[in-house]
Design a protein around this motif. Structure first.
Motif, mmCIF file in Angstrom:
data_model
loop_
_atom_site.group_PDB
_atom_site.id
_atom_site.type_symbol
_atom_site.label_atom_id
_atom_site.label_comp_id
_atom_site.label_asym_id
_atom_site.label_seq_id
_atom_site.Cartn_x
_atom_site.Cartn_y
_atom_site.Cartn_z
ATOM 1 N N ARG A 398 0.817 -1.215 0.000
ATOM 2 C CA ARG A 398 0.000 0.000 0.000
ATOM 3 C C ARG A 398 0.857 1.275 0.000
ATOM 4 O O ARG A 398 0.614 2.192 -0.785
ATOM 5 N N GLY A 399 1.859 1.316 0.888
ATOM 6 C CA GLY A 399 2.681 2.514 0.974
ATOM 7 C C GLY A 399 3.412 2.839 -0.321
ATOM 8 O O GLY A 399 3.324 3.966 -0.825
ATOM 9 N N PRO A 400 4.173 1.892 -0.903
ATOM 10 C CA PRO A 400 4.842 2.172 -2.177
ATOM 11 C C PRO A 400 3.878 2.526 -3.308
ATOM 12 O O PRO A 400 4.209 3.351 -4.161
ATOM 13 N N MET A 401 2.692 1.918 -3.310
ATOM 14 C CA MET A 401 1.707 2.272 -4.337
ATOM 15 C C MET A 401 1.289 3.737 -4.190
ATOM 16 O O MET A 401 1.242 4.483 -5.175
ATOM 17 N N ILE A 402 0.989 4.154 -2.967
ATOM 18 C CA ILE A 402 0.614 5.547 -2.736
ATOM 19 C C ILE A 402 1.766 6.465 -3.107
ATOM 20 O O ILE A 402 1.583 7.508 -3.762
ATOM 21 N N GLY A 403 2.988 6.098 -2.716
ATOM 22 C CA GLY A 403 4.148 6.915 -3.061
ATOM 23 C C GLY A 403 4.323 7.061 -4.558
ATOM 24 O O GLY A 403 4.650 8.150 -5.053
ATOM 25 N N ALA A 404 4.115 5.979 -5.306
ATOM 26 C CA ALA A 404 4.242 6.037 -6.768
ATOM 27 C C ALA A 404 3.203 6.980 -7.368
ATOM 28 O O ALA A 404 3.499 7.734 -8.309
ATOM 29 N N MET A 405 1.991 6.955 -6.834
ATOM 30 C CA MET A 405 0.941 7.859 -7.316
ATOM 31 C C MET A 405 1.322 9.319 -7.045
ATOM 32 O O MET A 405 1.160 10.193 -7.920
ATOM 33 N N LEU A 406 1.819 9.589 -5.863
ATOM 34 C CA LEU A 406 2.197 10.957 -5.518
ATOM 35 C C LEU A 406 3.327 11.457 -6.408
ATOM 36 O O LEU A 406 3.320 12.607 -6.865
ATOM 37 N N ARG A 407 4.332 10.594 -6.657
ATOM 38 C CA ARG A 407 5.449 10.998 -7.508
ATOM 39 C C ARG A 407 5.007 11.251 -8.938
ATOM 40 O O ARG A 407 5.635 12.017 -9.667
ATOM 41 N N ALA A 408 3.915 10.600 -9.352
ATOM 42 C CA ALA A 408 3.384 10.810 -10.699
ATOM 43 C C ALA A 408 2.527 12.071 -10.791
ATOM 44 O O ALA A 408 1.996 12.379 -11.864
ATOM 45 N N GLY A 409 2.389 12.800 -9.689
ATOM 46 C CA GLY A 409 1.607 14.035 -9.705
ATOM 47 C C GLY A 409 0.124 13.824 -9.498
ATOM 48 O O GLY A 409 -0.687 14.672 -9.889
ATOM 49 N N LEU A 410 -0.252 12.725 -8.866
ATOM 50 C CA LEU A 410 -1.652 12.411 -8.619
ATOM 51 C C LEU A 410 -1.983 12.565 -7.141
ATOM 52 O O LEU A 410 -1.118 12.400 -6.286
ATOM 53 N N GLU A 411 -3.221 12.870 -6.846
ATOM 54 C CA GLU A 411 -3.707 12.895 -5.468
ATOM 55 C C GLU A 411 -4.342 11.538 -5.153
ATOM 56 O O GLU A 411 -5.119 11.022 -5.947
ATOM 57 N N VAL A 412 -3.998 10.966 -4.018
ATOM 58 C CA VAL A 412 -4.551 9.664 -3.635
ATOM 59 C C VAL A 412 -5.856 9.883 -2.881
ATOM 60 O O VAL A 412 -5.884 10.536 -1.842
ATOM 61 N N VAL A 413 -6.925 9.327 -3.413
ATOM 62 C CA VAL A 413 -8.238 9.416 -2.786
ATOM 63 C C VAL A 413 -8.408 8.290 -1.762
ATOM 64 O O VAL A 413 -8.895 8.499 -0.656
ATOM 65 N N ASP A 414 -7.970 7.099 -2.135
ATOM 66 C CA ASP A 414 -8.095 5.951 -1.238
ATOM 67 C C ASP A 414 -7.174 4.843 -1.740
ATOM 68 O O ASP A 414 -6.843 4.778 -2.932
ATOM 69 N N ALA A 415 -6.754 3.975 -0.840
ATOM 70 C CA ALA A 415 -5.926 2.821 -1.202
ATOM 71 C C ALA A 415 -6.151 1.743 -0.157
ATOM 72 O O ALA A 415 -5.857 1.958 1.012
#
Length: 482
Positions: A398-415
């Protein structure tokens, strides 16, 4: 030895409004502090506002969109560090920044790559608290030493100081307190020079806000085994040796055929995504089109796939459906000159070698406010020979997935993790028995009998593990729209 402002202090923070201001000031008062990176881990109190009110230019605040755990916060803080040395500092006043002067000499003298601050190394002052906690710490340290061949006295200590290039070269997977045994194992496996010095310690009680508990001790035991040297090397090999493409394609075709009739599972997946499905939808890697009709109930679907065989099946299946457009090719072919309201990536991202570049591309083809929905296999520890056969480069935490989304310039709504019993079944069949977990009989049994029960049990709950992970991310609104 002269003190220099050469430290990046990484301070994870979760609901520490009672102590964060004092902790921050103590760190800033240290002559070693070059910058303080506070990572607010989804606090629900005023911790973040307190940090924002500090006007020292050395203070930076990073916000986690949801609470992920200490390991996830540190992972983000390490990536943002800019000073030559990096130290972990809790926000709870248990550790005294005046000890930086004890921790730094082995690094500055070139003798060490990492320095651990031990609460048990000598007779430095420490508050007398829980006896069984101290026993537990020593047991975990001993077990860790047995697998790493290090002779530490306090593996679980917060105070760890790294040369920046060392910590930024290590991929951290653990999201919570499993960070401690993991980083210790990875430092040992990497052959880095580790020193240990005695520090002071003023522990706090649970009434005062202490968060670590017995479950974290159990997780630490698991991490000690999982990240021991042979396993670390084996996990790294998985990432470097994807299956031969022809073999992977044959296995994948058989798997898709077997999953065609898993209607309950398909309904479950789509229903979790339904709140975010609308408008122009791109289904990346549509395969045999098992999920496509359900997506078409919510908007216009562009179903793309690079396989000619799959595209022929899609054309046949949706020839008379004006709400489905079939494209032969990968996402970039389907997305040329288009923007989408929703991009759906179900069991595809793990097949892409450069997933970071893929996420950035998805972001670029979303309308502002549009959603990226990623459903992918979870937990690297479940990676099996079958994963390799069907072309998986990785499984996700979960953590690395959220980190990858953030680095791609996306806001994480839920994971969230999905399908905990499925994780156990995968571990047993694929990892231990080396059977095909998607054999027709097992798919039918699980879809008809277990999925309806699991769906009811997990509905509305956050579960700590699962066979898969569902991550919902959003392209930020442009300033004018916001």
């Amino acid at each position: 030895m002269p003190a220099e402002r050469c430290l990046s202090v990484i301070m994870p923070c979760y609901n520490e409004q009672a102590t964060i201001a004092d902790s921050l000031q103590l760190v800033l008062d240290s002559p070693w502090t070059g910058e303080v990176i506070v990572v607010d881990d989804g606090s629900t109190d005023t911790s973040a506002k307190i940090v924002e009110s500090n006007d020292d230019p050395r203070v930076r605040l990073l916000r986690q969109p949801v609470n992920q755990g200490k390991g996830a916060a540190l992972r983000r803080g390490f990536a943002a560090a800019t000073q030559p040395y990096v130290v972990v500092q809790d926000a709870d006043l248990e550790y005294d920044p005046r000890d930086f002067s004890v921790l730094m000499p082995p690094l500055l003298e070139g003798r060490a790559d990492v320095v651990f601050g031990s609460r048990f190394h000598n007779s430095q002052p420490h508050r007398v608290l829980y006896y069984w906690h101290s026993v537990g710490n020593r047991v975990l340290t001993t077990l860790s030493n047995m697998t790493t061949n290090l002779n530490l006295t306090d593996m679980e200590t917060c105070y760890k100081v790294f040369r920046r290039e060392v910590i930024q070269s290590i991929d951290i997977e653990e999201d919570r307190f499993g960070f401690e045994p993991e980083i210790t194992a990875r430092l040992s496996a990497g052959g880095w020079r580790v020193y240990e010095v005695g520090i002071t310690y003023q522990g706090r009680t649970y009434a005062e806000g202490k968060k670590i508990g017995w479950r974290d001790g159990v997780r630490a035991l698991y991490c000690i085994v999982r990240y021991s040297k042979p396993l670390v090397k084996r996990m790294d090999v998985h990432r470097d040796r994807p299956a031969h493409f022809a073999e992977a394609d044959a296995e994948l075709v058989a798997t898709l055929d077997n999953l065609n009739d898993a209607t309950n599972y398909a309904d479950w997946v789509i229903d979790q995504m339904r709140p975010y499905l609308h408008g122009d939808i791109c289904e990346v890697g549509a395969g045999h089109g098992t999920l496509t009709p359900k997506l078409a109930e919510t908007g216009h679907v562009i179903a793309c796939d690079p396989s000619g065989r799959c595209v022929d099946l899609l054309h046949t299946r949706f020839a008379s459906d004006d709400n489905v457009e079939v494209v032969h090719g990968d996402f970039e072919v389907a997305a040329e000159g288009r923007l989408f309201d929703t991009i759906v990536v179900i069991n595809v991202l793990e097949h892409i070698e450069d997933d970071a570049a893929a996420l950035a591309t998805f972001r670029d083809h979303l309308r502002p406010g549009g959603h990226l929905l990623v459903y992918a296999p979870a937990f690297e520890g479940l990676y099996s020979d079958f994963d390799q056969k069907i072309g998986h480069y990785r499984r996700y935490h979960r953590g690395p997935m959220i980190g990858a989304m953030l680095r791609a310039g996306l806001e994480v709504v839920d994971a969230n993790y999905v399908n905990a019993p499925g994780a156990l079944a995968w571990w047993l069949m694929a990892k231990k028995l080396r059977l095909q977990p998607t054999a027709p009989w097992s798919v039918r049994l699980y879809d008809r009998v277990f999925v309806p029960m699991v769906r009811r049990i997990e509905s509305g709950r956050k579960i700590p593990l699962g066979q898969s992970i569902l991550c919902v991310a959003r392209r930020p609104l442009e300033p004018a729209d916001a």
